[in-house]
Design an enzyme around this catalytic site. Sequence first.
Site, mmCIF file in Angstrom:
data_model
loop_
_atom_site.group_PDB
_atom_site.id
_atom_site.type_symbol
_atom_site.label_atom_id
_atom_site.label_comp_id
_atom_site.label_asym_id
_atom_site.label_seq_id
_atom_site.Cartn_x
_atom_site.Cartn_y
_atom_site.Cartn_z
ATOM 1 N N PHE A 15 -1.829 -3.477 -0.998
ATOM 2 C CA PHE A 15 -0.561 -2.750 -1.162
ATOM 3 C C PHE A 15 -0.693 -1.335 -0.633
ATOM 4 O O PHE A 15 -0.696 -0.381 -1.388
ATOM 5 C CB PHE A 15 -0.214 -2.715 -2.660
ATOM 6 N N HIS A 16 -0.812 -1.192 0.697
ATOM 7 C CA HIS A 16 -0.835 0.161 1.252
ATOM 8 C C HIS A 16 0.607 0.604 1.461
ATOM 9 O O HIS A 16 1.531 -0.063 1.010
ATOM 10 C CB HIS A 16 -1.701 0.216 2.528
ATOM 11 N N VAL A 17 0.815 1.714 2.137
ATOM 12 C CA VAL A 17 2.134 2.338 2.207
ATOM 13 C C VAL A 17 3.234 1.421 2.749
ATOM 14 O O VAL A 17 4.288 1.300 2.141
ATOM 15 C CB VAL A 17 2.075 3.662 3.018
ATOM 16 N N GLU A 89 2.370 -9.144 7.994
ATOM 17 C CA GLU A 89 1.128 -8.772 8.685
ATOM 18 C C GLU A 89 0.416 -10.045 9.123
ATOM 19 O O GLU A 89 0.384 -11.011 8.394
ATOM 20 C CB GLU A 89 0.227 -7.955 7.750
#
Length: 90
Positions: A15-17, A89
Amino acid sequence: MMTTRELIIQNEQGFHVRPAQLFVDKASEFESAVKVRNASGEEADAKSMLELMTLGLAKGASITIEAEGPDEKQAVEALAELIESKFGEA
């Protein structure tokens, strides 16, 4: 009544930006109150980028999405689909 669903974070960076922003945007489309809880029981408002980022969700992390309100089932379903798609992704 409340709708809940357990999921595993599958995308490489967790859970990156960018995924967090997509998640907040999606959660914000619904009237229901939506929360995310991590394995150690910490809870965050799914409509708050800052709160979500504090959960430190890495790849393989187990989370519970919890929604309560008029469109809770749709909210949980849409957010689960987003996570299962690995936020687009590769």
